[in-house]
Enzyme design. Structure first.
Site, PDB file in Angstrom:
ATOM      1  N   ASP A 324       0.876  -1.164   0.000  1.00  0.00           N
ATOM      2  CA  ASP A 324       0.000   0.000   0.000  1.00  0.00           C
ATOM      3  C   ASP A 324       0.917   1.219   0.000  1.00  0.00           C
ATOM      4  O   ASP A 324       2.098   1.110   0.350  1.00  0.00           O
ATOM      5  CB  ASP A 324      -0.876  -0.040   1.259  1.00  0.00           C
ATOM      6  N   ASP A 536      -1.438  -0.721   6.148  1.00  0.00           N
ATOM      7  CA  ASP A 536      -1.607  -0.203   7.508  1.00  0.00           C
ATOM      8  C   ASP A 536      -3.022   0.271   7.815  1.00  0.00           C
ATOM      9  O   ASP A 536      -3.386   0.443   8.966  1.00  0.00           O
ATOM     10  CB  ASP A 536      -0.646   0.957   7.754  1.00  0.00           C
ATOM     11  N   ASP A 540      -7.199  -1.841   4.358  1.00  0.00           N
ATOM     12  CA  ASP A 540      -6.271  -2.863   3.874  1.00  0.00           C
ATOM     13  C   ASP A 540      -6.575  -4.237   4.456  1.00  0.00           C
ATOM     14  O   ASP A 540      -5.991  -5.233   4.030  1.00  0.00           O
ATOM     15  CB  ASP A 540      -4.823  -2.487   4.233  1.00  0.00           C
TER      16      ASP A 540
END
Length: 641
Positions: A324, A536, A540
């Site tokens: 990410d 995080d 996600d």
């Protein structure tokens, strides 16, 4: 050494004191002549019972419970057989050295567990609450969210919270593996398990103890051993079938040669007993799980929590890693990263994020950054806060009047009697201000005063310093493919990916789009190759669960992400992923070494025992000696770096 281990050591010493003179006298044929066979058996039963009563008891207890084939059964049958053929000294010696090996194994395993326990000895015993001017120690479980706790110098922070008074340096090494203390002051978040280094802190609790960082870490460590790697499951299944097979083989070895080849029954029983001692699977059953346990401990020392040995095994096979962007590779903090004057030049001596003596920014008073900070003074938008933080000085609100926020465009304000505009290109076009377009990636705020363009300010999410090292090191350890998934704009994602040297980037993705992209990447893997996802945010969690290995940021990451992940980085440092990949691969190497060594030695000595070329002493080495060597090798994983 535990009380149980000390008791066993005393039994071993006592047995040696009784057995050694007896064995020497027997070897020199110095025992009393009238002792006879039964007398000799009775004398040797004294050291045997002293050292082996618990093994025999466990064997009978397990048989009663339906668990027949284990190492206790093998040792009991083998030593009973040795007594049956008159090998009294060897029977006692086998049990004695088996217990010596068991003591060493117990001590080694305890040392391994103790190393991790000491490392994770972060559970606070109390919290200080101030009542009537006095500090009272209470159980952390009794503290409520919103309460103010007092943490004195040298004390462990008992609960997660925000500092409301005080200034100190906090030791986070137990959680993050970092030796350098972190500064904590008013407004800073602190997490439980860390040690307050110097000053007194008053902390407002933000999470109950059961939801705190320290409680979650302890839960992860406690549950890590329950998730076994494939090779561990293989060893468990192997031992389940292996032990009955070798018992049957020993019976065949005792019966068939005397019946078919004319061999003596005593020689057949001797070979069968030797065969049973050799076949004991302790080396595999203990050393393989211990290798994984030690590898998990080595990762914990680096501030990385692995939730099970199955994830450590999967990490060693990682081929593709997906990141990410915001909060993982970037800090998730919007800051002023560039300032450009009207002519396109960058102000000399400009240090972004610091009060920069505004005259240096534009050559006249007030300067570009100051104008923007004054214009944005009434707004609490993240962009506005970034500009005010970059200016860094107190803002005199009396200088600002007639502030107007133009939705989707920016702000218009009167500052010291001058009309100031701060916003995007749409605002400049609407107000018919001729401006110089800024090509930088990020959010660009254009500033004009009395219709004259003054310059532009670029605000962007800054890349973590560790991110560059993370990508470089991952490629260095052999990760073939590095990918970034982000919900951000395409040009922003591509700029970050380009700077970090990522292989692929996919932008403007919603959470379900990230899952779909990971599914696509998983479909492209070959054989045992694995895919890891690093994230995080709460959005996600679905993709963390879908990946072969989910890696979450533990310090700033959301609770949902940490819960869904398989591996947690306690200090949000992505560069530690390559460290854990190295640890996982070295751990797997140690596991394979132990399996090959243990099975190889046992196979050779088993054949020697079957053909009468190995006696009880070689059998003891094949069991106890191999176990000790394998365990020593497994302990190496604890010190991997």
């Amino acid at each position: 050494m535990t009380k149980k281990q000390k008791a066993m050591l005393l039994r071993i010493i006592a047995t040696f004191i009784v057995y050694i003179p007896l064995a020497v006298a027997d070897h020199m044929e110095a025992l009393p002549e009238g002792l006879g066979t039964w007398g000799k058996l009775a004398v040797y039963l004294v050291p045997y019972v002293l050292i082996g009563w618990d093994i025999v008891y466990k064997a009978f207890r397990n048989i009663k419970n339906g668990q027949v084939f284990d190492e206790n059964f093998l040792m009991s049958v083998a030593t009973f057989g040795a007594f049956g053929i008159g090998e009294y000294s060897e029977a006692v010696a086998v049990m004695l050295f088996y217990q010596v090996g068991e003591l060493f194994q117990s001590y080694a395993v305890n040392r391994s567990r103790q190393s991790i326990t000491e490392l994770m000895d972060i559970c606070p015993e109390y919290a200080n609450i101030e009542e009537d001017g006095q500090l009272k120690q209470v159980d952390p479980d009794d503290v409520q969210v919103g309460d103010i706790i007092v943490v004195k110098a040298g004390e462990r922070i008992p609960l997660d919270g925000k500092v409301v008074f005080g200034d100190s340096m906090v030791d986070t090494s137990a959680l993050t593996g970092e030796s350098v203390p972190r500064k904590a002051g008013v407004g800073d978040d602190v997490i439980s398990g860390c040690v307050n280094g110097s000053g007194l802190l008053r902390v407002q609790v933000t999470k109950e103890f059961d939801d705190s960082t320290v409680a979650k870490i302890l839960e992860l460590v406690e549950n890590a051993s329950s998730k076994k790697a494939q090779v561990e499951n293989f060893i468990t299944r192997f031992a389940r079938y292996y032990t009955p097979i070798v018992v049957i083989a020993a019976v065949v070895l005792a019966v068939l040669p005397p019946l078919l080849l004319g061999q003596s029954w005593s020689e057949g029983v001797r070979r069968a007993c030797t065969f049973l001692v050799i076949s004991c699977p302790c080396a595999l059953v203990i050393s393989v799980p211990m290798s994984f346990f030690s590898g998990i401990g080595a990762a914990s020392r680096r501030g990385v929590l692995v939730k099970g040995s199955n994830y450590l095994e999967a990490l060693s096979q990682m081929d593709t890693i997906v990141f990410d962007k915001t909060g993982t590779l970037t800090k998730g903090e919007f800051k002023v990263t560039e300032i450009h004057l009207a002519d396109g030049s960058v102000p000399a001596g400009n240090a972004i994020g610091v009060n920069t003596a505004d005259a240096d920014l534009s050559g006249e008073k007030p300067g570009l950054l100051e104008l923007a900070a004054l214009a944005e003074s009434y707004s609490d938008h993240p962009i506005s806060r970034s500009i005010k933080d970059a200016w860094g000085s107190a803002i005199d609100m009396n200088r600002v009047s007639d502030t107007e926020e133009i939705s989707g465009h920016g702000v218009k304000a009167v500052i010291d009697g001058h009309v100031v505009l701060a916003g995007n290109s749409k605002l400049m076009n609407e107000m018919q201000v001729g401006y110089r377009e800024c090509p930088s990636i990020g959010t660009v705020v254009y500033v004009a005063e009395d219709g004259v363009f003054k310059g532009s300010i670029v605000i962007s999410d800054t890349i973590k310093e560790e991110a560059y090292k993370a990508i470089h090191d991952l490629k260095k350890v052999g990760v073939r493919r590095t990918v970034m998934l982000t919900g951000d704009k395409k040009e922003v994602g591509e700029a970050v990916a380009s700077r970090l040297g990522l292989d692929e980037v996919h932008a403007e993705l919603l959470p379900d789009g990230k899952v779909a992209k990971v599914e696509e990447l998983l479909a492209g893997l070959h054989g045992k190759d694995k895919l890891a996802f690093v994230g995080d945010g709460i959005n996600d969690a679905p993709v963390l669960s879908r990946a072969d290995i989910g890696i979450a940021m533990g310090s700033m990451g959301s609770d949902a992400a940490i819960e869904a992940a398989d591996i947690v980085l306690m200090d949000d440092d992505p560069s530690k992923i390559s460290d854990v990949v190295r640890i996982s691969r070295k751990t797997m190497s140690i596991v394979k070494q132990n399996i090959i060594f243990a099975l190889g030695v046992k196979a050779i000595v088993l054949l020697m025992g079957a053909f009468g070329m190995a006696n009880m002493w070689e059998a003891v080495f094949a069991d106890v000696g191999v176990s000790v060597i394998a365990i020593l090798n497994a302990m190496r994983a604890l010190s991997l770096k």
